[in-house]
Design an enzyme around this catalytic site. Structure first.
Site, PDB file in Angstrom:
ATOM      1  N   LYS A   1      -1.926   6.448   2.910  1.00 15.46           N
ATOM      2  CA  LYS A   1      -3.220   5.938   3.362  1.00 15.46           C
ATOM      3  C   LYS A   1      -3.769   6.899   4.425  1.00 15.46           C
ATOM      4  O   LYS A   1      -2.992   7.475   5.184  1.00 15.46           O
ATOM      5  CB  LYS A   1      -3.045   4.546   3.972  1.00 15.46           C
TER       6      LYS A   1
ATOM      7  N   ARG B   1       2.843  -4.878  -6.403  1.00 15.54           N
ATOM      8  CA  ARG B   1       3.146  -5.386  -7.750  1.00 15.54           C
ATOM      9  C   ARG B   1       4.531  -4.936  -8.208  1.00 15.54           C
ATOM     10  O   ARG B   1       5.168  -5.597  -9.013  1.00 15.54           O
ATOM     11  CB  ARG B   1       2.044  -4.945  -8.729  1.00 15.54           C
TER      12      ARG B   1
END
Ligand code: BES
Ligand code: MN
Ligand code: ZN
Length: 505
Positions: free
Chosen positions: A282, A357
Site C-alpha cells: 500500500k 479472501r
C-alpha cells in the site's frame, strides 16, 4: 503473554482493558439514593414536558434547546447534581435506536463525571427490557476510550449509570440493563483489540487473549500454530503469513449451550493483524494506520463469544479466527504464486493486497466440513464496500435469503446497519485463472461482490451470509454510540444472530 522487549511494551499492558472497568448499570425506583453527579431527563420535542422540569418549552428554546435527537442542555443551578435535558425528538419516532443514541448523547455531555443517572419519562410502546438494554448500551459505548497506552488519560471512565424508567416493569428493565452491559462490554472488547497497535497485538497474542477469554467466559478455545496449519492444509493463511516475522494462528472457538442445542452456527472472522498490502505494498499514507484494524472481523467474533454464556445462548456456536499480518519481505508470497486452500482448490495470487479472501477461504472450507447449519463471516474485506456504502453501513452478501434475513434483523435490532449487495454470478468469470482453479483478483468494478463470489467458492451448499465491514470498522469522530476509533461493529450483531440461532426448516 510473551512480549517483544524491543518494543518496550509496558509490563501491565492489557489487550482488553475494557474488561477491568465495566460500568455498573442499575435500574432504580427513585433517583438520588446513591450519589450521582448528573441527572439527565429525556425530553421529546412534542407532548407535555416531564414533571419536575421548571423550564417551559419557550425558555428551553430561548436557551437553544429544541429536544432534537443528539442535543442536550445542562441547567446550572446552585445545588448538585447537574440537571441535563436530553433531546429525544418526536414521541412517535422514538425507537430503541433513539433511546440508545439519547443515552449516548447524555453520557458524552457529562463526560467529566463518573456517576450519572438518566430518567426516561416514557418508553412509549417499547418493551421495558429492550429499552433498558439500549440505554445501557448507549451510555457505555459512548464513553468508551482506548486509554491503555496513555500515562495520563484525559477522560474520566464511567463508573455507574442509574436508569429510571417511569411506568416500566423494574425487574424486566433490570434484566435488560444487565443484557446491555454484556453486549456493550463485548463491543468494547472488540474495540480494544482493534485499537491496539499492531506491534502490541500479533497473531500469537490474540490467540493468547482468546484462551484467557475462553476460560473466563465459558467457551472452548483451540489454537493452531504453523505446523498444525500445514497439517490441515491451510495454504491461504500460510501463504499470506509467509512474509511475516510472526507466526500465524488459527483460533477455533466453541460455545456449547447447557441444554438442548437449538442449532449450530459458524462464525468466521478475518484477522489480519496489520495489512501492509504485502508485495503489492500500500502507498505510505497516515490513513494506513487504520490497517491495524484489519482484524476487526476476528475481534468481533471473539468478542461475541464473551456474551454467549451470560445471555444463556441456546445455539451451538463455532468460531474461526484467521490471524496473521500481511507483510512484504524476502520470504513473502508473490504475484503469480499459487496457493492451495484447505480442500484442494488452487488460487493464483494476482494481488497480495487481496489477502483477506485468502485467509478466509481456509476457514470457510473448514466450517463447511464441520457441517454447521449456517455460516456468517465478517471481514474488513474491500475498499469497494467503503466506497459503495460509506462508514455507516456494512455490506451483506450471501447465498441464502433466510441467513441474510437473520443478519438484517439483527442489524436493525442492534443499530449496526447493513445493506445487501448482490452475489451476481455473471461476474464469477472475472475470477478465472489461466494457471489455477481461481484468481484472487476480480475486475475494477463491484469489488465487494467479486470478493464475495470468491468466498462463495468455499462455503459449498451451506447457507451463508458475508459481512464486509471495511467501512464500518472505525469512526473518524464520536457519533452516537460509535466512539472515535474502532467501532466494535459486528460484536453486538453477531451476538444477536447467534444466541438463539435455529436452522431454517
Ligand atoms: N483490508 C483491505 C480492505 C480495506 C480497505 C479495509 C479500506 C478497510 C478500509 C483489504 O485487504 C484490501 O486491501 N483490499 C483491496 C482488494 C483489492 C486489491 C482487490 C482493496 O479493497 O483495495
Ligand atoms: Mn489488503
Ligand atoms: Zn486486508
Amino acid at each position: 503473554m510473551t512480549r517483544n522487549p524491543v518494543k518496550l511494551i509496558p509490563a501491565d499492558f492489557s489487550a482488553t482493558p475494557s474488561l477491568d472497568s465495566v460500568p455498573e448499570v442499575a435500574v432504580v425506583a427513585e433517583l438520588g439514593e446513591q450519589h450521582v453527579d448528573a441527572i439527565g431527563v429525556l425530553v421529546t420535542s412534542d407532548g407535555t414536558l416531564p414533571e419536575g422540569i421548571d423550564l417551559d418549552r419557550e425558555a428551553q428554546s430561548f436557551a437553544g434547546f429544541d429536544a432534537k435527537p443528539g442535543t442536550t442542555l445542562a441547567l446550572p443551578h446552585a445545588s448538585r447534581p447537574l440537571i441535563v435535558l436530553v433531546g429525544a425528538g418526536p414521541t412517535g419516532e422514538l425507537d430503541l435506536a433513539g433511546l440508545r443514541n439519547a443515552a449516548a448523547a447524555f453520557a458524552r455531555a457529562t463526560s467529566r463525571f463518573g456517576r450519572i443517572a438518566l430518567r426516561v419519562p416514557s418508553i412509549g410502546s417499547a418493551d421495558a427490557a429492550d429499552a433498558a438494554q439500549a440505554l445501557a448500551e448507549g451510555a457505555i459505548l459512548a464513553r468508551y476510550r482506548y486509554r491503555e497506552l496513555q500515562r495520563k488519560p484525559k477522560d474520566r471512565p464511567l463508573e455507574r449509570v442509574e436508569l429510571l424508567l417511569d411506568g416500566a416493569d423494574r425487574a424486566a428493565a433490570s434484566a435488560g440493563a444487565e443484557h446491555g452491559v454484556v453486549t456493550a462490554r463485548a463491543a468494547n472488547i472488540s474495540r480494544d483489540l482493534a485499537n491496539t497497535p499492531p506491534g502490541h497485538l500479533t497473531a500469537t497474542d490474540i490467540a493468547d487473549v482468546a484462551v484467557a477469554l475462553g476460560a473466563r467466559f465459558g467457551f472452548e478455545v483451540e489454537v493452531f500454530d504453523r505446523q498444525q496449519l500445514i497439517d490441515l492444509g491451510c495454504g491461504g493463511l500460510l501463504g499470506v503469513n509467509s512474509g511475516s516475522a510472526e507466526e500465524p494462528r488459527m483460533v477455533k472457538l466453541r460455545y456449547t449451550p447447557p441444554g438442548d442445542s437449538s442449532g449450530h452456527v459458524g462464525l468466521v472472522g478475518k484477522g489480519i493483524m496489520y495489512d501492509s498490502g504485502g508485495i503489492s505494498l500500500k502507498p505510505s499514507d497516515p490513513m494506513h494506520l487504520l490497517m491495524k484494524m484489519d482484524m476487526g472481523g476476528a475481534a468481533s467474533v471473539l468478542a461475541a463469544f464473551t456474551a454467549l454464556r451470560a445471555l444463556d445462548a441456546t445455539a451451538t456456536v463455532t468460531g474461526w479466527l484467521m490471524c496473521t499480518d500481511n507483510m512484504p519481505s524476502g520470504s513473502a508470497y508473490k504475484l503469480g504464486d499459487v496457493l492451495t486452500a484447505r480442500g484442494g482448490t488452487t488460487v493464483e495470487v494476482k494481488n497480495t493486497d487481496a489477502e483477506g479472501r485468502l485467509v478466509m477461504m481456509d476457514a470457510l472450507a473448514l466450517a463447511n466440513e464441520d457441517g454447521v447449519d449456517a455460516i456468517i463471516d465478517i471481514a474488513t474485506l474491500t475498499g469497494a464496500a467503503l466506497m459503495a456504502l460509506g462508514p455507516s453501513l456494512a455490506a451483506v452478501i450471501g447465498n441464502d435469503p433466510t441467513t441474510i434475513g437473520l443478519v438484517k434483523a439483527a442489524a436493525a435490532a442492534t443499530d449496526e446497519p447493513v445493506w445487501e449487495l448482490p452475489l451476481e454470478r455473471k461476474y464469477r468469470k472475472q475470477l478465472d485463472s489461466d494457471v489455477a482453479d481461481l484468481s484472487n483478483l476480480g475486475g475494477p468494478y463491484a469489488g465487494a461482490t467479486t470478493a464475495a463470489l470468491f468466498l462463495a467458492e468455499f462455503v459449498g451448499e451451506t447457507p451463508w451470509a458475508h459481512l464486509d465491514i471495511a467501512g464500518t470498522m472505525q469512526s473518524d469522530a464520536d457519533d452516537a454510540w460509535r466512539s472515535k476509533g474502532a467501532t466494535g461493529y459486528g460484536a453486538r450483531l453477531l451476538i444477536d444472530v447467534a444466541r438463539g440461532f435455529q436452522p431454517a426448516k
